[in-house]
Design a protein around this motif. Structure first.
Motif, PDB file in Angstrom:
ATOM      1  N   ALA A   1       0.840  -1.212   0.000  1.00 48.48           N
ATOM      2  CA  ALA A   1       0.000   0.000   0.000  1.00 48.48           C
ATOM      3  C   ALA A   1       0.868   1.253   0.000  1.00 48.48           C
ATOM      4  O   ALA A   1       0.594   2.211  -0.730  1.00 48.48           O
ATOM      5  N   LEU A   2       1.925   1.256   0.789  1.00 46.83           N
ATOM      6  CA  LEU A   2       2.805   2.424   0.853  1.00 46.83           C
ATOM      7  C   LEU A   2       3.604   2.584  -0.436  1.00 46.83           C
ATOM      8  O   LEU A   2       3.928   3.709  -0.841  1.00 46.83           O
ATOM      9  N   ALA A   3       3.910   1.468  -1.091  1.00 45.41           N
ATOM     10  CA  ALA A   3       4.725   1.508  -2.305  1.00 45.41           C
ATOM     11  C   ALA A   3       3.891   1.659  -3.570  1.00 45.41           C
ATOM     12  O   ALA A   3       4.417   1.509  -4.670  1.00 45.41           O
ATOM     13  N   ASN A   4       2.596   1.948  -3.412  1.00 45.91           N
ATOM     14  CA  ASN A   4       1.702   2.146  -4.556  1.00 45.91           C
ATOM     15  C   ASN A   4       1.615   0.890  -5.422  1.00 45.91           C
ATOM     16  O   ASN A   4       1.572   0.960  -6.649  1.00 45.91           O
ATOM     17  N   ARG A   5       1.576  -0.265  -4.773  1.00 45.39           N
ATOM     18  CA  ARG A   5       1.444  -1.536  -5.493  1.00 45.39           C
ATOM     19  C   ARG A   5       0.042  -2.126  -5.337  1.00 45.39           C
ATOM     20  O   ARG A   5      -0.149  -3.321  -5.536  1.00 45.39           O
ATOM     21  N   ILE A   6      -0.900  -1.291  -4.980  1.00 43.95           N
ATOM     22  CA  ILE A   6      -2.306  -1.687  -4.932  1.00 43.95           C
ATOM     23  C   ILE A   6      -3.065  -0.802  -5.908  1.00 43.95           C
ATOM     24  O   ILE A   6      -2.856   0.412  -5.949  1.00 43.95           O
ATOM     25  N   ALA A   7      -3.914  -1.411  -6.707  1.00 41.27           N
ATOM     26  CA  ALA A   7      -4.610  -0.681  -7.770  1.00 41.27           C
ATOM     27  C   ALA A   7      -5.372   0.510  -7.208  1.00 41.27           C
ATOM     28  O   ALA A   7      -5.946   0.457  -6.119  1.00 41.27           O
ATOM     29  N   LYS A   8      -5.349   1.586  -7.994  1.00 39.84           N
ATOM     30  CA  LYS A   8      -6.018   2.815  -7.576  1.00 39.84           C
ATOM     31  C   LYS A   8      -7.510   2.561  -7.436  1.00 39.84           C
ATOM     32  O   LYS A   8      -8.144   1.961  -8.289  1.00 39.84           O
ATOM     33  N   GLY A   9      -8.089   3.016  -6.356  1.00 34.85           N
ATOM     34  CA  GLY A   9      -9.513   2.819  -6.108  1.00 34.85           C
ATOM     35  C   GLY A   9      -9.793   1.709  -5.129  1.00 34.85           C
ATOM     36  O   GLY A   9     -10.828   1.722  -4.445  1.00 34.85           O
ATOM     37  N   SER A  10      -8.867   0.726  -5.042  1.00 31.02           N
ATOM     38  CA  SER A  10      -9.059  -0.370  -4.092  1.00 31.02           C
ATOM     39  C   SER A  10      -8.626   0.019  -2.685  1.00 31.02           C
ATOM     40  O   SER A  10      -9.150  -0.507  -1.705  1.00 31.02           O
ATOM     41  N   LEU A  11      -7.661   0.930  -2.588  1.00 33.39           N
ATOM     42  CA  LEU A  11      -7.111   1.338  -1.293  1.00 33.39           C
ATOM     43  C   LEU A  11      -7.734   2.664  -0.861  1.00 33.39           C
ATOM     44  O   LEU A  11      -7.736   3.637  -1.611  1.00 33.39           O
ATOM     45  N   LYS A  12      -8.239   2.695   0.353  1.00 37.10           N
ATOM     46  CA  LYS A  12      -8.788   3.918   0.922  1.00 37.10           C
ATOM     47  C   LYS A  12      -7.774   4.504   1.913  1.00 37.10           C
ATOM     48  O   LYS A  12      -6.982   3.782   2.500  1.00 37.10           O
TER      49      LYS A  12
END
Length: 731
Positions: A144-155
């Motif tokens: 999550a911190l490294a931007n390895r989760i698709a945009k929109g899935s992480l709040k």
């Protein structure tokens, strides 16, 4: 002299290189000079650089060499994350298709909360460690911190110095070290780091500067004694596990990133190797980087190197703070840590015990919230001197940070570019690395060449010197069909090539080491010499031995169509390796599809006899076009006669009767038709064979061009498979 300076230049028991030894002596001497009491470290480094230029003529700045040496910096970086929440849908059971379910039926999946309202911060100069049992959400938080989760899935939100991080900028100023050591086995430690330097260091840096940076890094991560040792794999002895892990870290810190993420860097290592790895991370943090890592269960010595801890339990924070506050925290919670017991082991055991209780860890989660609020553990915001995030990054670039391709022009739109190198340079470096790795494993190409030569030799001996009789015509057709299909099946060994590099490719492209297109083109270029050699070997082994027609020009076209077949077959298999991530499944699909291509090629059934609903597969068959090309090369000579006089009876029940009877039959046929047919009259030419086989539409050169075009098409599809299917992110 600053302890950070001394610690960063030398590592463990390795002594610094002679030049850096001399550099440190000069710096120390400048500090002790009474005539310059007001000199700053930057001024001393400038003076040292001027002295070095006069002595050696090298224009390399000391900042570029000693990038990890710095004075206490007024500009700091703080990575903050607030209220991070991430959930995924988990299927409860195998659900029926929607048209079999009635409306109002229950949902087929439940939401699993992997992260639940996680907050915290990490500062440069410190190590933030995320701890917890398996399945607690450690790796998910790092992703999550490294931007390895698709945009929109992480709040929630992640900021650097209070500003939201753009994905493009984060790729350039950060690095991510995976849990698995993904390295090319036949490259040495020094070569591996040098290729990383070629990819990641600024394009303005010369070759000599990059080599110096690699040498500094080798000392920094304590690999001087293993610098010339290959990485190794199951079949080749190389560096140890701890050294492999440090090489993996070195690849991602070659450009001195501002933020470094690591997913369990000590996993699978013994206690000594694990401690050495974390010691390296401490030096990296002290050189001015934010280090965020997940770790399963740190030892007592490793705990002493960590600055901040976050304990997770089923996606929730149960402790956040300094390791020194752990005893007080659990004492106030009512579970004091016994003396002489590892604090993290006690905390993890207690968390597991609570997870198994009816109430779970809810009480500990709530206590952590109240404890954090009561203790006011959050540090004050850093003094940024009124600088924006881009200006702060630019200031650090001027101080020696090696952001790829960056300039010191704050107003420049390319201050943080996407890639460090131009397109052509990426292709050169990728090709060089692939060739070097392949050269040290010649047995792989040797086995492939042996397979081609053995197959060619078997075909040459089975179809030795075919004649021009009707039986010889049928045997030639069989030879061509088998030779073309064998060419494509031989290409199946290209399948594991990309699959072995897949995760290396994903790691490197995730942080813009090079463009995907550069990889696709270099992959194709590196494959061409081997394909040319294999094609020539197969053509030489079969053309003259089988007795094919056309002379030298016929041989050259035969070689070209063989090369085109190898090219299209290799491209097809490479494309499948980008779509199917499993070797065994990939082999099954390759064999099945190639069998279908052969079935609809026109050998087993003529085009006119193929059912209309399958005719589309005939035109998609990769075997069709080279098969038709070699038939035209063999039979399109109108002066070549393949069936004469009494040979028309050879493939019929009359083939066994005496020749005299065949002559009388020919005479009878001649009288009936009013045409004179003798023993030597040409009954069937090569063009007649082509008409019988339904080969009338395309010339042999058109078939060659189409076969080559198939190869280019599959390379393009391979690029799109990498573009769409190799996104290193969670959904």
């Amino acid at each position: 002299m600053s302890p950070i300076v001394a610690q960063n230049v030398s590592s463990n028991n390795d002594s610094p290189t002679p030049y850096f030894q001399h550099s440190l002596e000069l710096i120390a001497g400048e500090f002790s000079t009474a005539t310059a009491p007001s000199s700053t470290l930057g001024q001393l480094l400038q003076h040292l650089g001027d002295t070095r230029k006069e002595a050696t003529g090298d224009q390399t700045s000391v900042h570029e060499l000693l990038v990890d040496i710095s004075d206490p910096r007024p500009i700091q970086f703080v990575l903050s994350f607030n209220n991070l929440t991430y959930s995924v849908k988990v299927p409860r059971k195998m659900a029926l298709p929607s048209f079999f379910r009635w409306s109002g039926g229950s949902a087929a999946a439940d939401a699993a909360m992997l992260l639940n309202d996680i907050s915290g911060e990490a500062r440069d100069g410190e190590i933030l460690a995320v701890l917890g049992a398996s399945g607690s959400g450690k790796s998910t938080l790092i992703d999550a911190l490294a931007n390895r989760i698709a945009k929109g899935s992480l709040k929630g939100n992640v900021t650097l110095n209070g500003e939201a991080l753009e994905s493009r900028m984060l790729k350039v100023i950060s690095a991510y070290v995976m849990q698995d050591d993904l390295l090319f086995p036949m490259l040495t430690v020094e070569e591996t780091l040098m290729f990383a330097a070629e990819f990641r260091l600024p394009r303005t840096s010369s070759k000599s500067k990059k080599k110096m940076r690699v040498q500094v890094l080798i000392d920094q991560i304590g690999l001087r004694n293993a610098a010339k040792t290959i990485i190794g794999d199951e079949g080749h002895r190389g560096v140890s596990g701890g050294e492999r892990r440090r090489v993996s870290i070195g690849i991602d810190i070659i450009h001195d990133p501002i933020i470094l993420f690591l997913d369990e860097p000590t996993s699978g290592l013994d206690s000594t190797s694990a401690f050495m790895v974390v010691k390296v991370l401490q030096r990296i943090a002290q050189s001015g980087s934010i280090v965020v890592m997940s770790i399963h269960q740190p030892s007592y010595r490793i705990l002493g190197l960590l600055d901040r801890l976050i304990f997770l339990s089923r996606g929730q924070t149960v402790y956040s703070g300094s390791p020194t506050n752990l005893p007080l925290y659990f004492s106030e919670f009512g579970h004091p840590i016994p003396e002489n017991e590892n604090k993290t082991e006690f905390a993890l055991d207690l968390i597991r015990e609570l997870e198994g209780s009816p109430g779970g860890t809810k009480s500990l989660v709530e206590f952590n919230k109240s404890w954090q609020s009561m203790k006011h553990t959050r540090d004050s915001d850093p003094d940024q001197l009124g600088l924006s995030l881009k200006e702060a990054i630019c200031a650090n670039i001027s101080r020696g940070k090696l952001v790829p391709g960056a300039t010191n022009d704050i107003n420049s739109s390319s201050m943080v570019p996407t890639f460090a190198n131009p397109f052509w340079k990426e292709m050169v470096v990728l090709s060089k690395r692939s060739i070097l790795n392949s050269k040290r494993m010649p047995e792989l190409f040797g086995i492939r060449l042996a397979a081609v030569l053995v197959t060619g030799s078997i075909l040459a001996t089975v179809f030795w010197q075919l004649d021009n009789s009707p039986k010889g015509v049928q045997e030639r057709l069989g030879f061509f069909a088998f030779a073309m299909s064998t060419t494509y099946y031989t290409c199946a060994d290209a399948l594991p090539v990309f699959l072995q590099e897949r995760y290396i490719f994903m790691r490197e492209t995730a942080y813009n080491a090079y463009r995907r297109l550069s990889y696709v083109l270099s992959n194709a270029l590196v494959a061409l010499p081997g394909l040319i050699f294999l094609s020539f070997a197969f053509a030489m082994a079969t053309f003259w031995a089988v007795g094919l027609d056309g002379g030298l020009s016929g041989f050259l076209f035969y070689f070209l169509i063989m090369f085109a077949s190898f090219w299209s077959g290799s491209s097809f298999v490479t494309f499948l390796s980008g779509v199917v991530p499993h070797v065994m499944l990939g082999y099954t699909i390759v064999v099945a599809i190639l069998a279908y291509f052969l079935l609809f090629s026109g050998f087993f059934i003529n085009r006119d006899r193929i059912p209309g609903y399958w005719i589309w597969f005939h035109y998609l068959s990769l075997v069709k076009y080279p098969y038709e090309a070699v038939l035209r090369n063999e039979f399109e000579n109108p002066s070549k006669c393949l069936v004469r006089g009494i040979q028309i009876f050879d493939n019929s029940p009359l083939g066994e009767i005496p020749s005299a009877m065949k002559v009388r039959l020919l005479q009878s046929v001649s009288k009936s038709l009013g045409v004179r047919i003798s023993r030597s009259t040409c009954m069937t030419t090569g063009l007649d064979i082509l008409k019988q086989e339904g080969i009338t539409d395309l010339s042999k050169w058109n078939c060659l061009l189409i076969t080559v075009a198939w190869g280019f098409l599959f390379r393009i599809l391979f690029y799109f498979s990498l573009l769409l299917g190799c996104k290193n992110k969670r959904s």
